[in-house]
Write an enzyme that holds these catalytic residues in place. Structure first.
Site, short mmCIF file in Angstrom:
data_model
loop_
_atom_site.label_atom_id
_atom_site.label_comp_id
_atom_site.label_asym_id
_atom_site.label_seq_id
_atom_site.Cartn_x
_atom_site.Cartn_y
_atom_site.Cartn_z
N GLU A 116 68.20 -2.42 86.21
CA GLU A 116 68.57 -1.39 87.19
C GLU A 116 67.39 -1.11 88.12
O GLU A 116 66.26 -0.88 87.67
CB GLU A 116 68.98 -0.10 86.47
CG GLU A 116 69.05 1.15 87.32
CD GLU A 116 69.94 1.03 88.55
OE1 GLU A 116 69.63 1.64 89.58
OE2 GLU A 116 70.96 0.31 88.47
N ASN A 173 79.34 11.21 93.19
CA ASN A 173 80.67 11.33 93.81
C ASN A 173 81.32 12.67 93.48
O ASN A 173 80.74 13.52 92.81
CB ASN A 173 81.56 10.15 93.39
CG ASN A 173 81.85 10.11 91.90
OD1 ASN A 173 81.63 11.09 91.18
ND2 ASN A 173 82.32 8.98 91.41
N HIS A 617 83.37 4.68 99.65
CA HIS A 617 84.19 3.72 98.91
C HIS A 617 84.12 2.30 99.47
O HIS A 617 85.15 1.64 99.62
CB HIS A 617 85.66 4.18 98.89
CG HIS A 617 85.90 5.45 98.16
ND1 HIS A 617 87.08 6.17 98.28
CD2 HIS A 617 85.13 6.16 97.29
CE1 HIS A 617 87.02 7.25 97.53
NE2 HIS A 617 85.84 7.27 96.91
#
Length: 683
Positions: A116, A173, A617
């Site tokens: 990551e 989100n 998105h």
């Protein structure tokens, strides 16, 4: 003057008595109260925001930050040694990557490495507060991507937030649990043109992967939800959680009165059309009384759920066959190209914060799950992409795949602002004056002590999904002057538009104008755009952001659809009980849109092109489709021509769904884990 209380008499008194009298004056008392409140707020926030060193140390014991323990240092011009080996290397610890790491490591015979670029954020005490996810925008916890100038959308560049944190954008989100219409997935299967495994992406076949990760909490206040259609034992908590403010509550009833049916569960085979309270990933429950006032209660956490918190639990991180490395910026995938016709992914190169490079070997598979922007960038830097584009940067071509970075799609949203007569909005979260600071302090204390209140709002508290051609919502006698857009839906029960309601308004993702008064927002979302764009390399430096060009509004049908959505918003604010919430003293005020009914379609189009922003998105930039149709992966998520290289994130969407994207990405990762487990056993 004995006993006098005027300022002149106070000043005339000598010594200590004068000071005492001055301190008791109304002005001084008000100043002391203000100073005390601000000091208390400062102390509270300082104490609350202070990172817990014990928690940080505990996290560091589970996550690897010394990258020399993960791979071997790459010395300049020296690549002649074998790096450390893993069975599967996962590139990207975002929404899908955390799922893959947890599921693959369930098999103790599979050694898994998760890389990551960011870090865990769980040592920050407010990281999981539902209402403040966007606080990471434009910080080191964000990739800070920007699009190119959008010539058809006011000529402006658009900011694209992408979280650089374990768990990815589930940290930032709106926590809406929605996965689109059933026909969206049937369309995915059809687009595969009967390739092997294509039918597995149909709604019926793919649905179990949603149930696999769900842990639905039934509510006695919502008897219309059939719990048997929801998963009950998965790692991701979902339910009717979160604060419900007054204006979004009124929005639900106004929609029903305007002809939009109520749908208690928009995630079933019956379809997604209708208005609903958003099902969210989180831990705060609520109910609506007959007076439509929220009564909230909360479980023991009251926190945002991310794929890090759900999947990378302490038990999972303790598995000896799983390594999770943070601050590991992947620069490229490594290939064995001795047989140019059959290249094989053999490892990954990555860098630490100093720029030092490392390599690891993948004995079985490499899985790229870096998201719809970074996944195509990494593939192209690795030699997988359009050969002509790669040759411009002198990158050796491993696989000529023109679809890499192409067919980029995104949901656009236009925000409409209204002054709130109920004065229950939560714009005080970005406190600008004394009154808002008092409200914020109250909300902070309430959340800290009870895990209730406005900080448990997911902001997008309610939503309606509608078709632009639904005669119940858009009767011909009322909307005859507004052009009917082309039907871009995946089926007759799939929506074109989402209208969601929020108890606050924001400009420029919260970095722009914030009102001092209470406001609410109604937001129109283009669910099925026709415009597509692309991702391309800017340079060979992995740290240079790629060229992002979504080509917004290249197809005129997109703005036609949003005009219909805006007309619906202008009518909804005139329908009770929402009409009684609108404070018309805001008519004509800067930043509000009470005047929508007075503008022409041409004027409305200009507003839309100016105001449209991403709904976060992006997808389809390495899509699952036949090779001849610009596909990058097959129905097993394998990159064409490189069978042990897979992709598992939103970039593989064959086309954009008519809903929110987090849930399908989690389901894709769940399915990918099963596909990889089966392949590893075979090899």
């Amino acid at each position: 003057m004995a006993g006098g209380s005027s300022t002149s008499s106070i000043v005339s008194q000598p010594g200590f008595a004068s000071v005492v009298a001055l301190a008791r004056s109304p002005a001084a008392l008000k100043a002391f109260r203000t100073a005390g409140l601000l000091a208390g707020l400062w102390f509270f926030l300082t104490f609350w925001h202070k990172k817990d060193p014990k928690k940080a140390k505990k996290l560091e014991s589970k996550l690897v930050t010394d990258l020399s323990k993960v791979g071997r240092r790459v010395k300049q011009d020296e690549y002649g040694y074998d790096p450390d080996e893993y069975d599967v290397v996962i590139v990207g610890g975002g929404t899908g990557g955390c799922v893959l790491a947890a599921r693959l490591s369930e098999d103790p015979t599979i050694r898994v490495l998760l890389l990551e670029a960011g870090r865990s954020n769980l040592d920050d005490p407010v990281a999981l507060v539902p209402a403040v996810g966007t606080r990471t925008f434009r910080t080191p916890l964000d990739f800070n991507f920007w699009t190119e100038e959008q010539k058809n959308a006011d000529g402006r560049k658009r900011y694209w937030p992408r979280a650089k944190i374990l768990g990815g954008c589930t940290n930032t989100n709106a926590n809406c649990y929605h996965f689109g219409a059933p026909s969206d997935y049937d369309e995915w299967a059809q687009l595969q043109k009967n390739q092997e495994g294509a039918e597995a992406w149909s709604y019926k076949e793919f649905l179990p992967y949603f149930g696999k990760f769900e842990k639905f909490t039934p509510s006695k206040d919502y008897p219309g939800v059939d719990a048997s259609q929801r998963g009950s034992s998965g790692p991701v908590d979902i339910g009717y959680f979160g604060h419900l403010s007054h204006s979004p509550g009124a929005f639900i009833k106004a929609c029903i009165n305007a002809g939009i049916p109520h749908n208690p569960d928009v995630n079933t085979a019956q379809g997604t059309l209708g208005v609903t309270k958003c099902v969210v990933l989180g831990a705060v429950h609520f109910q609506i009384t007959d007076r439509d006032e929220p009564v909230t209660y909360i479980d023991s956490k009251g926190q945002r759920v991310t794929t890090e918190t759900a999947y990378l639990t302490p038990t999972v991180l303790a598995r000896p066959n799983l390594t999770v490395a943070t601050k590991a910026y992947v620069t490229r995938v490594l290939f064995d190209t001795k047989d140019a016709s059959k290249p094989r992914a053999v490892g990954v190169e990555f860098a630490d914060s100093t720029g030092a490079k490392y390599q690891v070997k993948a004995r079985k598979e490499v899985v790229v799950a870096a998201g719809a922007v970074s996944t195509p960038q990494i593939l192209m830097l690795s030699g997988v992409g359009l050969a002509e584009h790669l040759s411009d940067f002198r990158i050796p071509v491993v696989a000529d795949l023109p679809g890499v970075g192409s067919h980029l799609m995104d949901h656009l949203v236009v925000d409409w602002h209204f002054k709130d007569k109920s004065k229950t909005g939560i714009n005080f979260l970005r406190a600008k004056n004394f009154s808002q600071k008092v409200q914020l302090t109250t909300a902070l204390v309430q959340y800290k002590l009870t895990r209730k209140g406005p900080l448990t709002s997911n902001i997008a508290e309610v939503a309606a999904f509608v078709r632009a051609d639904d005669p119940r919502v858009f009767p011909e006698n009322k909307y005859s002057q507004t052009a009917l857009p082309e039907d871009t839906s995946s089926g007759k029960n799939a929506p074109h538009l989402e209208i969601f309601g929020s108890p606050m308004i924001y400009e420029d993702f919260g970095f722009g104008w914030t009102p001092l008064e209470s406001h609410f927002g109604l937001h129109t979302v283009l669910l099925r755009p026709k415009s597509t764009g692309q991702i391309r390399l800017r340079s060979t430096n992995p740290e240079d952001p790629p060229i992002i060009d979504p080509n917004y509004f290249t197809d005129p049908n997109d703005v036609k659809t949003l005009i219909r959505g805006a007309r619906l918003v202008q009518d909804l604010v005139k329908v009770e009980p929402l009409a009684s919430v609108v404070d018309h003293t805001g008519d004509g005020s800067p930043g509000t849109h009470h005047h929508l009914h007075t503008v022409t379609d041409k004027e409305l189009e200009k507003l839309i092109l100016e105001r449209a922003e991403t709904l976060y998105h992006p997808c389809c930039s390495a899509r699952m489709a036949p090779l001849e149709d610009g596909g990058v992966v097959d129905p097993q998520l394998r990159v064409y021509g490189i069978p042990n290289l897979r992709i598992a994130d939103a970039s593989v969407f064959p086309t954009i769904i008519s809903g929110h994207t987090a849930a399908p990405v989690i389901a894709i990762a769940e399915k990918a884990a099963d596909l990889i487990k089966a392949a590893v056993k075979q090899t």
